[in-house]
Scaffold this motif. Structure first.
Motif, short mmCIF file in Angstrom:
data_model
loop_
_atom_site.label_atom_id
_atom_site.label_comp_id
_atom_site.label_asym_id
_atom_site.label_seq_id
_atom_site.Cartn_x
_atom_site.Cartn_y
_atom_site.Cartn_z
N THR A 234 92.86 95.71 112.98
CA THR A 234 92.71 97.03 113.60
C THR A 234 91.32 97.20 114.19
OG1 THR A 234 94.33 98.02 112.11
CG2 THR A 234 92.77 99.52 113.17
N GLN A 235 90.31 96.80 113.42
CA GLN A 235 88.93 96.93 113.90
C GLN A 235 88.69 96.07 115.13
OE1 GLN A 235 86.39 96.24 110.49
NE2 GLN A 235 87.41 97.83 109.31
N ALA A 236 89.24 94.86 115.14
CA ALA A 236 89.08 93.99 116.30
C ALA A 236 89.77 94.59 117.53
CB ALA A 236 89.65 92.61 116.00
N ARG A 237 90.93 95.18 117.31
CA ARG A 237 91.69 95.76 118.42
C ARG A 237 91.00 96.99 119.01
NH1 ARG A 237 96.02 95.82 115.86
NH2 ARG A 237 96.01 97.97 115.11
N GLU A 238 90.38 97.81 118.13
CA GLU A 238 89.73 99.02 118.63
C GLU A 238 88.44 98.72 119.39
OE1 GLU A 238 89.36 101.42 115.15
OE2 GLU A 238 91.45 102.10 115.22
#
Length: 475
Positions: A234-238
């Protein structure tokens, strides 16, 4: 940011969120929010708040908890001794009982200037990684200092020299808020003196670590791997500057690399291994998983000292004692939150989200149905951690890698129970080395990936700062 769609706004309202603009606005506590540990949560908020068994642990299973507690609290003694169940301390050690570091099952602290021993603060040692040590790095995560090993032990049995003494000095670092308020942080400088076995390697690296609280560890262990890895995805995607990464560490039982989740750099995979390494490094005690002493080849007197192993080579910590301590450490309950509906607490929660703190301090999980203990399974918990590594900037760097963690990386620590630190432990010293004297200082030390959040906090006025601290102290 434009308003969110009406359907999403309706969902937010159902969860107690009143607005759909820049950030969630909480007007009331979320359902079940006060029960940070799910059904295992306890209601005590006094000096023994961190020492209670899971609320849902039945009476028939509390006997093992109590016996495990006795082994956690009681001191080990030097071998040979008539107390054969508890002998074998040392020859080199940091303390003689688990409780001395995890005071009242809570948080340790750095040593006072006049302290004889560091006790509840350890100093990890290593030298830089190099290709000849590939197997060592795979299994230990570091290359231990050749003479002193992976941890400085400042106490010893008679006839064996302690490895050294630890002292921490501080220099002032002023930080200014937008409203002109100045807070003076303290930057630690670690001093190791009275070395017992000659000079250290010229490139030796040091990392001070205070003992973390023991509460909720079994619940953290029960968070599915998939949930932790989903945080990283999730953090990588955001793509907002937050880039948490899992540590990958050696599992002594499975003899392979697995996900790390315990320790300041997530260097241990599970509670049993965490306990085994603590028995070995902190008290010099052998177990069936680590049957060797903690003496290096240079420490001849340490090698020759008597041990507490049984007549057939049985380890000093029996498998049964290890089992009981594991049961105890898995079932230390998380206290309930206080004043979750107080207006100032809710205002502080909004500011916490506005600053983006929840990006790393992930609020909520559901534990696995296959948890190690049935009481820990299928619980909705709120630890406020993603259990991932984050680059926290040069200010907090120890320049010491550990498995996949760099010298600037730290695992996001859980926040549950943090507001009871002073009640339980009589101090408010936070971060991995205890440098922060209160929660505001701890926030202001955030750099690296957390720099944007720290800058938002620096823009808060006095009323907003008080609200943020009210929220943190309610956890």
């Amino acid at each position: 940011m434009p308003s969110l769609p009406l359907r999403l706004c309706a969902l937010f309202l159902a969860l107690g969120l009143s607005a759909c603009d820049d950030a969630p606005r909480f007007t009331q506590a979320e359902p079940g929010e006060a029960k940070s540990g799910g059904s295992a949560t306890v209601r005590k908020a006094d000096q023994n708040a961190f020492s209670l068994p899971s609320a849902n642990l039945p009476p028939s299973r509390r006997v093992d908890f109590s016996v495990g507690n006795s082994f956690f609290r009681s001191p080990w003694v030097i071998a040979p001794s008539t107390t054969t169940a508890r002998d074998g301390l040392g020859p080199l050690f940091n303390t003689n009982a688990c409780q001395n570091c995890h005071i009242k099952d809570g948080r340790g602290h750095p040593p006072a200037p006049d302290a004889a021993n560091a006790v509840s603060m350890l100093v990890r040692l290593s030298i830089p990684d190099a290709p000849p040590y590939a197997k060592v790095i795979e299994q230990l995560g570091v290359v231990p200092e050749p003479t002193y090993g992976g941890q400085l032990q400042d106490m010893s049995v008679p006839g064996v020299a302690p490895e050294g003494k630890v002292r921490v000095d501080y220099t002032a670092v002023p930080v200014r808020f937008k409203d002109g308020t100045v807070v003076e942080l303290r930057k630690p400088t670690l001093q190791i003196t009275q070395l017992g076995y000659g000079p250290m390697h010229p490139d030796a690296r040091f990392s001070a670590r205070v003992a973390p609280p023991m509460i909720g560890l079994g619940l953290l262990e029960a968070i599915p791997d998939e949930a932790i890895l989903a945080n990283a995805e999730t953090q990588a995607r955001e793509n907002n500057g937050i880039a948490g990464r899992p540590n990958r560490v050696w599992d002594d039982v499975q003899q392979k690399t697995v996900l790390g989740r315990f320790g300041w750099k997530a260097g241990q995979p599970d509670l049993n291994q965490q306990n085994v390494h603590a028995f070995s490094g902190d008290m010099g005690l052998t177990t069936s998983l680590r049957p060797f002493d903690d003496c290096t080849e240079a420490q001849v007197d340490c090698k020759r000292a008597p041990n507490g192993n049984g007549p057939e080579g049985e380890p000093e910590v029996s498998d049964n004692i290890l089992r009981l301590v594991l049961f105890y450490s898995r079932n230390l309950a998380v206290p309930a939150r206080r004043e979750v509906n107080a207006p100032q607490v809710l205002a502080g929660k909004n500011l916490f989200f506005q600053a983006g703190c929840q990006s790393c301090h992930t609020p909520k999980y559901t534990t696995s149905a296959e948890a190690a203990e049935p009481e820990l399974a299928n619980q909705v918990i709120r630890p406020y951690t993603d259990l991932l590594l984050h680059d926290m900037g040069e200010g907090l760097a120890d320049n010491r890698s550990e498995f996949k963690a760099s010298g600037r990386d730290w695992r996001t620590p859980p926040l549950w129970g943090i507001g009871l630190t002073e009640t339980v432990n009589g101090h408010t010293q936070f971060l991995h080395d205890g440098r922060a004297r209160n929660l505001l200082e701890a926030v202001l030390w955030h750099g690296g990936e957390a720099q944007a959040a720290q800058r938002q906090v620096l823009a808060f006025d006095a009323e907003q700062r008080a609200a943020l601290l009210a929220f943190l102290n309610s956890l």
